[in-house]
Motif scaffolding. Structure first.
Motif, PDB file in Angstrom:
ATOM      1  N   UNK C 155     -50.943 -27.162 -85.952  1.00  0.00           N
ATOM      2  CA  UNK C 155     -51.343 -25.451 -84.950  1.00  0.00           C
ATOM      3  C   UNK C 155     -49.749 -24.510 -85.608  1.00  0.00           C
ATOM      4  N   UNK C 156     -50.454 -24.734 -87.556  1.00  0.00           N
ATOM      5  CA  UNK C 156     -49.314 -24.596 -88.026  1.00  0.00           C
ATOM      6  C   UNK C 156     -48.937 -22.819 -88.201  1.00  0.00           C
ATOM      7  N   UNK C 157     -50.326 -21.829 -87.758  1.00  0.00           N
ATOM      8  CA  UNK C 157     -50.124 -20.428 -87.026  1.00  0.00           C
ATOM      9  C   UNK C 157     -48.832 -20.450 -86.430  1.00  0.00           C
ATOM     10  N   UNK C 158     -48.920 -20.744 -85.645  1.00  0.00           N
ATOM     11  CA  UNK C 158     -48.125 -20.722 -84.329  1.00  0.00           C
ATOM     12  C   UNK C 158     -46.503 -21.592 -85.249  1.00  0.00           C
ATOM     13  N   UNK C 159     -46.667 -22.152 -85.841  1.00  0.00           N
ATOM     14  CA  UNK C 159     -44.912 -22.894 -86.038  1.00  0.00           C
ATOM     15  C   UNK C 159     -44.581 -20.890 -87.068  1.00  0.00           C
ATOM     16  N   UNK C 160     -45.528 -20.969 -87.875  1.00  0.00           N
ATOM     17  CA  UNK C 160     -45.478 -19.658 -88.519  1.00  0.00           C
ATOM     18  C   UNK C 160     -44.680 -18.398 -88.123  1.00  0.00           C
ATOM     19  N   UNK C 161     -45.711 -18.620 -86.811  1.00  0.00           N
ATOM     20  CA  UNK C 161     -44.830 -17.026 -86.469  1.00  0.00           C
ATOM     21  C   UNK C 161     -43.589 -17.072 -85.828  1.00  0.00           C
ATOM     22  N   UNK C 162     -43.697 -18.413 -85.125  1.00  0.00           N
ATOM     23  CA  UNK C 162     -42.542 -19.039 -84.273  1.00  0.00           C
ATOM     24  C   UNK C 162     -40.794 -18.373 -85.402  1.00  0.00           C
ATOM     25  N   UNK C 163     -41.025 -19.435 -86.577  1.00  0.00           N
ATOM     26  CA  UNK C 163     -39.994 -18.644 -87.799  1.00  0.00           C
ATOM     27  C   UNK C 163     -39.644 -17.571 -87.663  1.00  0.00           C
ATOM     28  N   UNK C 164     -40.968 -16.946 -88.096  1.00  0.00           N
ATOM     29  CA  UNK C 164     -40.675 -15.434 -88.715  1.00  0.00           C
ATOM     30  C   UNK C 164     -40.300 -15.066 -87.019  1.00  0.00           C
ATOM     31  N   UNK C 165     -40.991 -14.933 -86.551  1.00  0.00           N
ATOM     32  CA  UNK C 165     -40.187 -14.332 -85.168  1.00  0.00           C
ATOM     33  C   UNK C 165     -38.665 -13.993 -84.780  1.00  0.00           C
ATOM     34  N   UNK C 166     -38.267 -15.566 -85.051  1.00  0.00           N
ATOM     35  CA  UNK C 166     -37.149 -15.942 -84.414  1.00  0.00           C
ATOM     36  C   UNK C 166     -36.027 -15.020 -85.756  1.00  0.00           C
ATOM     37  N   UNK C 167     -36.450 -15.173 -86.720  1.00  0.00           N
ATOM     38  CA  UNK C 167     -36.001 -15.143 -88.308  1.00  0.00           C
ATOM     39  C   UNK C 167     -35.170 -12.845 -87.594  1.00  0.00           C
ATOM     40  N   UNK C 168     -36.970 -12.109 -86.451  1.00  0.00           N
ATOM     41  CA  UNK C 168     -36.727 -10.622 -86.541  1.00  0.00           C
ATOM     42  C   UNK C 168     -35.567 -11.061 -85.895  1.00  0.00           C
ATOM     43  N   UNK C 169     -35.508 -11.527 -84.057  1.00  0.00           N
ATOM     44  CA  UNK C 169     -34.847 -11.218 -83.100  1.00  0.00           C
ATOM     45  C   UNK C 169     -33.180 -11.717 -83.512  1.00  0.00           C
ATOM     46  N   UNK C 170     -33.230 -12.819 -84.601  1.00  0.00           N
ATOM     47  CA  UNK C 170     -31.972 -12.669 -85.042  1.00  0.00           C
ATOM     48  C   UNK C 170     -31.621 -11.909 -86.027  1.00  0.00           C
ATOM     49  N   UNK C 171     -31.896 -10.733 -86.543  1.00  0.00           N
ATOM     50  CA  UNK C 171     -31.613 -10.319 -87.529  1.00  0.00           C
ATOM     51  C   UNK C 171     -29.941  -9.433 -87.564  1.00  0.00           C
ATOM     52  N   UNK C 172     -29.755  -9.730 -86.556  1.00  0.00           N
ATOM     53  CA  UNK C 172     -28.605  -9.445 -86.311  1.00  0.00           C
ATOM     54  C   UNK C 172     -27.152 -10.030 -86.941  1.00  0.00           C
ATOM     55  N   UNK C 173     -27.937 -11.789 -86.819  1.00  0.00           N
ATOM     56  CA  UNK C 173     -27.039 -12.554 -87.745  1.00  0.00           C
ATOM     57  C   UNK C 173     -26.414 -13.379 -86.479  1.00  0.00           C
ATOM     58  N   UNK C 174     -26.467 -12.997 -85.292  1.00  0.00           N
ATOM     59  CA  UNK C 174     -25.367 -13.632 -84.208  1.00  0.00           C
ATOM     60  C   UNK C 174     -25.492 -14.904 -84.237  1.00  0.00           C
ATOM     61  N   UNK C 175     -27.039 -15.980 -84.219  1.00  0.00           N
ATOM     62  CA  UNK C 175     -26.583 -16.949 -83.938  1.00  0.00           C
ATOM     63  C   UNK C 175     -27.052 -17.620 -85.583  1.00  0.00           C
ATOM     64  N   UNK C 176     -26.543 -18.756 -85.593  1.00  0.00           N
ATOM     65  CA  UNK C 176     -26.772 -20.260 -86.899  1.00  0.00           C
ATOM     66  C   UNK C 176     -28.150 -20.713 -86.116  1.00  0.00           C
ATOM     67  N   UNK C 177     -29.396 -19.931 -87.338  1.00  0.00           N
ATOM     68  CA  UNK C 177     -30.870 -19.855 -86.696  1.00  0.00           C
ATOM     69  C   UNK C 177     -31.205 -21.899 -87.383  1.00  0.00           C
ATOM     70  N   UNK C 178     -31.695 -22.525 -87.041  1.00  0.00           N
ATOM     71  CA  UNK C 178     -32.115 -23.513 -88.165  1.00  0.00           C
ATOM     72  C   UNK C 178     -33.178 -24.111 -87.013  1.00  0.00           C
ATOM     73  N   UNK C 179     -34.426 -24.663 -88.561  1.00  0.00           N
ATOM     74  CA  UNK C 179     -35.946 -25.122 -87.916  1.00  0.00           C
ATOM     75  C   UNK C 179     -35.994 -26.487 -88.162  1.00  0.00           C
ATOM     76  N   UNK C 180     -36.585 -26.695 -87.887  1.00  0.00           N
ATOM     77  CA  UNK C 180     -37.340 -28.600 -88.015  1.00  0.00           C
ATOM     78  C   UNK C 180     -37.975 -29.498 -87.535  1.00  0.00           C
ATOM     79  N   UNK C 181     -38.947 -28.966 -88.657  1.00  0.00           N
ATOM     80  CA  UNK C 181     -40.797 -30.145 -88.732  1.00  0.00           C
ATOM     81  C   UNK C 181     -40.007 -31.922 -88.559  1.00  0.00           C
ATOM     82  N   UNK C 182     -40.323 -32.296 -87.368  1.00  0.00           N
ATOM     83  CA  UNK C 182     -41.181 -33.983 -87.638  1.00  0.00           C
ATOM     84  C   UNK C 182     -42.949 -33.778 -87.321  1.00  0.00           C
ATOM     85  N   UNK C 183     -43.000 -34.510 -88.032  1.00  0.00           N
ATOM     86  CA  UNK C 183     -44.176 -34.155 -88.916  1.00  0.00           C
ATOM     87  C   UNK C 183     -44.526 -35.463 -89.641  1.00  0.00           C
TER      88      UNK C 183
END
Lengths: 86, 150, 515
Positions: C155-183
């Protein structure tokens, strides 16, 4: 020991005979019995009265599929209420 | 405290000394058998509690005796749990309270004092309203007010 | 039986200690995780207050804050706080089950997988967006979004969307954002690998050992699971090289799920990892969740059988270290970090209280939220005891305020649990109430008869035995020195995409249901 016993008035109504459960009031709180009564309300007509140190729980108009186990299940539920809602 | 099998009743009876196993311990042990048995309790003279475990389906004598013995084991388990729980009551409140508070939403957490500040707070300040009685927080406001005026 | 002092405890300088007799000596620990070895006589003298101040062991006890001196309590309190950093942060790990579909049929699969072609088991963008709504209400300064499945790559399209959307929501850098894929890495194409490398998504896969063992455990239509996984690992290595990333930091993690067939080949499994150039191996026992329990009789083994396997592998890795081969076992490394340092690795299996609800949340493909991934697996078995909400219906506050979270928190506070409160390994260990519930029908473990406890006790016993050997602490301390990977995985970020034409942000697109 608490008992659940069939009353010898079978045949008076078309459903299963009323049954009675005797629970020690020094163990089972009124609140626990009342919670159980409310939970089982849809399965029978349940009357609770105090007789000495016991709660007497009388089940009548018991739904046929629940008749055999109702007093015992009620006892279990009341016991669980003692712990979950002390 | 030997379990007594009552084959006619499809049950096993255990009587325990509440001087050794306090009531909450007996209740907790009984609770663990609710899925497998119909359980009924009755107080007996001399601070004793009678426990009847009745099979939900017909059980043979060995199984019933085994249930009684398992109940004994569970009593010991619950007794230790009870003792440790009482001994560590305050520690648990501190650790669990801190952990749960830290998980609260960002806005709520920001409003709560930081852990370092909390240590400096006067207990009378009570920023989280811990000292506010339950009835005042959630009960009938009119009653609370009336009582408050007395 | 617990070791008891010969006489009454009369030493008024003692701080609270826990102890255990091991190989005729006594190992004692304090709340800050310091440890000391005593012989029987020293132990009795310590308890009785007869230990001469000038003795080596007295000086060691004083240095390790086991004997009260000036400021001892303050020092201990500060260190306990540092070691318990996890109770101050809130849920930082957010596991998104992107799909239940998987192209593998592993012998021990515990994720209640669905066949690759079956519809209706993928997380939608709408659900993912609502999950992000919840995630960003967590107070944690670090947010790790971990993609799991099934095979999340399906379900890579949703993975891609989440990564991009989460980065948008964290545009102010308020959080340290990490992503991890178990595949399992068998579905990713070149473009997807590039996306993961560009966006600093950490990748973790499974390698169970040499091909015959791996392919036996992890069955893939058409076979050759290991070969396909390795091909993708090589592609990742190339992608990292192309981006000039430090190979010591940018790499694919791998772990071993130990099956019955693995038990006889600990060295072969380690050798396979050495051959692949992996610096870390994580040897995990089977767990009884989900489908794993149903096939336990066929694939299961006892705690003692696992321990024999594990300890042989561990000793072999230490021997390889002595020969100059760089390699460590992950679980041992985490335990050693707890034993030898005051760092808090915040690893769910070794923290108190456990992470359920307060350190992590698991979001099922359909939006149901669970206390943890283990709780989600129990849900897959038809028991939703650990379900604490739904992203479509509940706010973050409602989810973490669920009574189930409180229950698990109390049930995993091991300083207050029978069998754990007095255990010498309490400063390092952790319990899993979900495991206890599945295995013993109770959130609180009965340590006697609890295989998880037996395994962890066995691991700690062995590590302490080895640590007491001359020169061994120096060697094993290296296992606690993990390099900071944030330059590769946290800072990396393709530029925050500009708003779409017409001024719509990605968030707007989510709301209109268009990606």
């Amino acid at each position: 020991m608490a008992t659940s016993a069939r009353r010898p008035d079978a045949g008076r109504s078309s459903g299963p005979p009323p049954a009675e459960l005797r629970l020690d009031a020094e163990v089972y709180s009124e609140a626990a019995i009342e919670r159980a009564r409310r939970a089982f309300d849809g399965l029978a007509t349940i009357a609770v009265r105090r007789s000495g140190r016991y709660h007497l729980v009388r089940f009548s108009k018991v739904s046929p599929d629940a008749a055999a186990r109702l007093p015992d299940e009620f006892g279990n539920y009341a016991l669980s209420c003692l712990l979950v809602h002390p | 405290m030997d379990p007594k099998v009552d084959r006619q009743a499809n049950a096993v009876n255990v009587v325990l000394d509440e001087g050794v196993f306090p009531r909450p311990v007996g209740l907790a042990a009984a609770y663990r058998f609710l899925e497998r048995c119909y359980v009924q309790l009755e107080r007996r003279p001399g601070r004793r509690l009678a426990v009847r475990l009745k099979g939900k389906a017909p059980l043979d004598e060995d199984v019933l005796r085994g249930l009684g013995e398992e109940f004994h084991n569970e009593l010991v388990n619950q007794l230790v749990r009870h003792q440790v729980s009482e001994r560590t009551d305050q520690l648990r409140a501190v650790i669990v309270g801190r952990a749960l508070l830290s998980a609260e939403p960002a806005e709520a957490a920001a409003a709560a004092p930081a852990a370092d500040d909390a240590a400096c707070l006067d207990y009378l300040e009570d920023p989280l309203g811990i000292a506010v009685p339950w009835e005042e927080k959630h009960g009938d406001k009119r009653k609370t007010t009336r009582r408050g005026k007395k | 039986m617990t070791t008891r002092p010969a006489g009454k405890v009369r030493n008024k300088r003692l701080v609270p200690l826990r102890w255990r007799e091991l190989d005729g000596r006594i190992l004692a620990t304090n709340d800050a995780g310091d440890h000391v070895w005593l012989d029987r006589r020293e132990f009795d003298d310590l308890m009785a207050g007869r230990l001469a101040p000038g003795k080596r062991v007295s000086r060691e006890l004083a240095r390790k804050a086991m004997l009260r001196g000036k400021d001892t309590e303050a020092v201990l309190a500060a260190r306990v706080r540092e070691r318990s950093h996890h109770v101050f942060t809130g849920p930082g790990l957010h596991i998104l089950i992107l799909t239940l579909r998987c192209n593998h049929g592993c012998l021990y699969c515990h994720a209640s997988r669905q066949p690759a072609g079956r519809g209706g088991y993928d997380m939608s963008i709408e659900t993912a967006g609502r999950a992000l709504d919840v995630i960003f209400q967590s107070p944690s300064p670090d947010l790790t979004i971990e993609f799991q499945g099934g095979e999340p790559g399906m379900n890579f399209d949703v993975l891609r969307w989440v990564v991009e959307e989460a980065r948008c929501r964290n545009a102010d850098g308020a959080r340290r954002l990490w992503f991890s894929l178990v595949s399992n890495l068998t579905t990713l194409d070149a473009a997807q690998i590039d996306f993961l490398a560009d966006n600093g998504v950490m990748v973790c896969t499974s390698i169970d050992g040499p091909a015959p063992l791996h392919d036996h455990n992890r069955r893939l239509t058409g076979g050759h699971s290991l070969a396909r996984t390795l091909r993708t690992m090589k592609a990742f290595a190339a992608a990292y090289r192309k981006r000039k990333l430090d190979p010591g930091l940018a790499y694919v993690n791998a772990l071993v799920t130990v099956s019955k067939s693995s038990l006889s080949q600990p060295k072969a499994i380690v050798d396979e990892y050495v051959k692949l150039g992996q610096k870390v191996i994580h040897l995990r026992p089977l767990n009884p969740f989900g489908m794993g329990k149903r096939i336990w009789e066929r694939e299961g083994y006892t705690a003692d059988e696992f321990l024999r396997f594990y300890l042989e592998a561990l000793d072999y890795i230490i021997e390889l270290n002595r020969q100059g081969v760089e390699m460590m076992e992950k679980m041992a490394s985490l335990m050693l970090t707890r034993i030898l340092t005051d760092k808090d690795p915040n690893y769910a299996d070794l923290r108190s209280p456990c992470g359920a609800g307060i350190g992590q949340l698991a979001y099922n493909y359909d939006g149901r939220v669970y206390t943890c991934d283990e709780g989600r697996m129990v849900g897959a078995m038809g028991d939703d005891l650990f379900s604490i909400g739904d992203v479509h219906k509940n706010t973050y506050a409602e989810i973490v305020g669920h009574p189930g979270v409180q229950s698990l928190c109390v049930a995993s506070c091991l300083e207050c649990l029978p069998g754990c409160a007095d255990c010498v390994y309490a400063p390092y260990c952790g319990v899993c109430p979900v495991y206890n519930y599945v295995e013993q029908g109770d959130l609180v473990a009965r340590c006697a008869g609890n295989d998880r406890c037996r395994i962890q006790m066995g691991m700690f016993d062995h590590l302490f035995r080895r640590l007491s050997e001359p020169g061994m602490e120096e060697l094993l301390r290296r296992w606690t020195e993990s390099r900071d990977r944030s330059s590769v995985y946290q800072g990396r970020n393709v530029e925050t995409p500009p708003p779409a034409k017409g001024g719509k942000t990605k968030r707007d697109r989510r709301r209109t249901g268009k990606s």
